[in-house]
Design an enzyme around this catalytic site. Structure first.
Site, PDB file in Angstrom:
ATOM      1  N   ASP A  23       0.832  -1.211   0.000  1.00 33.64           N
ATOM      2  CA  ASP A  23       0.000   0.000   0.000  1.00 33.64           C
ATOM      3  C   ASP A  23       0.861   1.253   0.000  1.00 33.64           C
ATOM      4  OD1 ASP A  23      -2.430   1.317  -0.018  1.00 33.64           O
ATOM      5  OD2 ASP A  23      -2.627   1.311   2.169  1.00 33.64           O
ATOM      6  N   ARG A  36      -1.530  10.394  -9.242  1.00 32.70           N
ATOM      7  CA  ARG A  36      -1.606   9.163  -8.438  1.00 32.70           C
ATOM      8  C   ARG A  36      -1.154   7.919  -9.189  1.00 32.70           C
ATOM      9  NH1 ARG A  36      -4.272   7.449  -4.159  1.00 32.70           N
ATOM     10  NH2 ARG A  36      -4.566   5.488  -5.258  1.00 32.70           N
ATOM     11  N   HIS A  40       2.004   3.546  -9.483  1.00 29.69           N
ATOM     12  CA  HIS A  40       1.903   2.098  -9.697  1.00 29.69           C
ATOM     13  C   HIS A  40       3.127   1.505 -10.415  1.00 29.69           C
ATOM     14  CE1 HIS A  40      -1.883   2.349  -7.748  1.00 29.69           C
ATOM     15  NE2 HIS A  40      -2.489   2.995  -8.731  1.00 29.69           N
ATOM     16  N   TRP A  72     -11.966  -2.192  -7.440  1.00 32.91           N
ATOM     17  CA  TRP A  72     -12.793  -1.973  -8.646  1.00 32.91           C
ATOM     18  C   TRP A  72     -13.639  -0.713  -8.498  1.00 32.91           C
ATOM     19  CZ3 TRP A  72     -11.488  -4.247 -12.919  1.00 32.91           C
ATOM     20  CH2 TRP A  72     -11.024  -5.568 -12.926  1.00 32.91           C
ATOM     21  N   ARG A  74     -12.595   2.133  -7.585  1.00 28.83           N
ATOM     22  CA  ARG A  74     -11.802   3.356  -7.828  1.00 28.83           C
ATOM     23  C   ARG A  74     -12.215   3.989  -9.167  1.00 28.83           C
ATOM     24  NH1 ARG A  74      -5.706   2.662  -5.459  1.00 28.83           N
ATOM     25  NH2 ARG A  74      -6.394   1.988  -3.399  1.00 28.83           N
ATOM     26  N   LEU A 134      10.701 -20.495  -5.864  1.00 26.43           N
ATOM     27  CA  LEU A 134       9.865 -19.554  -5.094  1.00 26.43           C
ATOM     28  C   LEU A 134       8.491 -19.491  -5.747  1.00 26.43           C
ATOM     29  CD1 LEU A 134       9.447 -17.050  -3.120  1.00 26.43           C
ATOM     30  CD2 LEU A 134      10.372 -15.635  -4.976  1.00 26.43           C
ATOM     31  N   ARG A 191       2.300  -5.010   6.041  1.00 31.73           N
ATOM     32  CA  ARG A 191       1.538  -3.981   5.329  1.00 31.73           C
ATOM     33  C   ARG A 191       2.360  -2.709   5.309  1.00 31.73           C
ATOM     34  NH1 ARG A 191      -4.689  -2.572   4.619  1.00 31.73           N
ATOM     35  NH2 ARG A 191      -4.412  -0.696   3.370  1.00 31.73           N
ATOM     36  N   GLU A 210       1.777 -13.631  11.905  1.00 36.24           N
ATOM     37  CA  GLU A 210       2.321 -12.462  12.594  1.00 36.24           C
ATOM     38  C   GLU A 210       2.178 -11.260  11.663  1.00 36.24           C
ATOM     39  OE1 GLU A 210       3.491 -12.366  15.706  1.00 36.24           O
ATOM     40  OE2 GLU A 210       3.027 -14.502  15.902  1.00 36.24           O
TER      41      GLU A 210
HETATM   42  C1  IPE Z   1      -5.292  -2.699  -0.011  1.00 34.85           C
HETATM   43  O1  IPE Z   1      -4.986  -1.363  -0.203  1.00 34.85           O
HETATM   44  C2  IPE Z   1      -5.319  -3.408  -1.325  1.00 34.85           C
HETATM   45  C3  IPE Z   1      -4.021  -3.534  -1.996  1.00 34.85           C
HETATM   46  C4  IPE Z   1      -2.870  -3.196  -1.508  1.00 34.85           C
HETATM   47  C5  IPE Z   1      -4.079  -4.142  -3.294  1.00 34.85           C
HETATM   48  P1  IPE Z   1      -6.126  -0.259  -0.284  1.00 34.85           P
HETATM   49  O2  IPE Z   1      -5.466   1.045  -0.453  1.00 34.85           O
HETATM   50  O3  IPE Z   1      -7.136  -0.643  -1.303  1.00 34.85           O
HETATM   51  O4  IPE Z   1      -6.800  -0.401   1.151  1.00 34.85           O
HETATM   52  P2  IPE Z   1      -7.687   0.616   1.975  1.00 34.85           P
HETATM   53  O5  IPE Z   1      -8.714   1.183   1.037  1.00 34.85           O
HETATM   54  O6  IPE Z   1      -6.765   1.670   2.482  1.00 34.85           O
HETATM   55  O7  IPE Z   1      -8.258  -0.208   3.070  1.00 34.85           O
HETATM   56  C1  IPE Z   2      -1.664   0.315  -3.370  1.00 35.74           C
HETATM   57  O1  IPE Z   2      -1.469   1.679  -3.385  1.00 35.74           O
HETATM   58  C2  IPE Z   2      -1.941  -0.252  -4.742  1.00 35.74           C
HETATM   59  C3  IPE Z   2      -3.358  -0.595  -4.975  1.00 35.74           C
HETATM   60  C4  IPE Z   2      -4.274  -0.663  -4.035  1.00 35.74           C
HETATM   61  C5  IPE Z   2      -3.745  -0.854  -6.344  1.00 35.74           C
HETATM   62  P1  IPE Z   2      -2.668   2.696  -3.316  1.00 35.74           P
HETATM   63  O2  IPE Z   2      -3.099   3.021  -4.711  1.00 35.74           O
HETATM   64  O3  IPE Z   2      -3.753   2.219  -2.418  1.00 35.74           O
HETATM   65  O4  IPE Z   2      -1.973   3.960  -2.694  1.00 35.74           O
HETATM   66  P2  IPE Z   2      -2.512   4.905  -1.534  1.00 35.74           P
HETATM   67  O5  IPE Z   2      -2.868   4.032  -0.376  1.00 35.74           O
HETATM   68  O6  IPE Z   2      -3.709   5.621  -2.082  1.00 35.74           O
HETATM   69  O7  IPE Z   2      -1.372   5.821  -1.251  1.00 35.74           O
HETATM   70 MG    MG Z   3      -4.092   2.404  -0.429  1.00 33.11          MG
END
Ligand code: IPE
Ligand code: IPE
Ligand code: MG
Length: 245
Positions: A23, A36, A40, A72, A74, A134, A191, A210
């Site tokens: 994340d 944003r 990625h 989905w 987003r 792996l 995380r 853990e």
């Molecule tokens: C969790 O991240 C999903 C992935 C890392 C693919 P999100 O950014 O979607 O999670 P929330 O919305 O903060 O819970």
């Molecule tokens: C994780 O990063 C990747 C996906 C969930 C696709 P985010 O896109 O959720 O990035 P933040 O949390 O908004 O910074």
């Molecule tokens: Mg996120």
């Protein structure tokens, strides 16, 4: 910064299965004044580094949360940018991972992905299926509740047609009907990105994992950060509800 003293699979603090909620891509980009979606591709670089480090450290299974069912929801433009990125890079990355002995597995609802992307995932799995160094398990269009629901639906179907006795359904039967039936449960869940929640990831499988939460944004995650998470794991006392020895 602590780095693993010895980087071989026998090191006691190297867990067999590490799962990562990757994340913070969006915030990484925004903090640099970038759109944003440009976070990625940078996140993909962190995926490459993490796979390399996992090979080096001797981790056997690495599960990466790449796109959740809830993602989905987003904006269409962001979802399209992510899918375009997958489409452009999957084949080449698969070839590289195959050369390194990585077995690729994708978990999630493939029916929601575009046809050509779903075909690429099938192809990557087929191509790497006999690799043993792996396992890289990528959760795409994945939700833990949806996974459990689909296992329950299949089990109910089997019970209804007499293939299985309802009274015989136990934890092992449920596990066998999940996407992850051939991998052990994660020992460690990491995380990145500062949030301290599970966001519908591997709900059944993390019963005794853990957890390590780090504020590092995913595109900045490095080999050393992974090593620190493994060190932290090594300091945990896993009791599984019993008492320590
Ligand atoms: C969790 O991240 C999903 C992935 C890392 C693919 P999100 O950014 O979607 O999670 P929330 O919305 O903060 O819970
Ligand atoms: C994780 O990063 C990747 C996906 C969930 C696709 P985010 O896109 O959720 O990035 P933040 O949390 O908004 O910074
Ligand atoms: Mg996120």
């Amino acid at each position: 910064m602590t780095v693993l003293a010895q980087a071989d699979g026998d090191a006691p603090y190297v867990p067999e299965h590490v799962a990562i909620i990757m994340d913070g891509n969006g915030r990484w980009a925004l903090s640099r004044g970038l759109p944003r979606a440009s976070g990625h591709p940078e996140g993909a670089e962190a995926v490459r580094r993490t796979i390399e480090a996992s090979l080096e450290f001797g981790i056997r299974h690495l599960t990466l949360y790449g796109f959740s069912m809830e993602n989905w929801n987003r904006p269409r433009t962001e979802v399209q940018a992510l899918m375009a990125f997958l489409r452009e890079n999957l084949a080449e990355e698969t070839a590289k991972l195959d050369r390194h002995g990585v077995r690729l597995v994708f978990i999630g609802d493939r029916s929601r992905l575009d046809h050509d992307i779903a075909a690429c995932l099938d192809d990557a799995e087929r191509r790497t299926s006999s690799n043993t160094r792996l396992d890289v398990i990528v959760a795409l269009s994945y939700g833990g509740r949806q996974e459990i629901t689909s296992a329950v639906r299949r089990l109910a179907g089997k019970a209804a047609c007499g293939q299985i006795e309802a009274a015989e359904i136990d934890e092992r039967t449920v596990s066998e009907h999940l996407f992850t039936s051939d991998v052990p449960d994660p020992d460690l869940v990491i995380r990145t990105g500062g949030e301290r929640r599970i966001s519908n990831f591997l709900l059944w499988q993390v019963a005794y994992s853990e957890f390590v939460f780090t504020d590092v944004l995913w595109p900045d995650f490095s080999r050393e950060h992974l090593a620190e998470c493994l060190d932290e794991f090594g300091r945990r006392n896993r009791r599984y509800g019993a008492l320590s020895a």
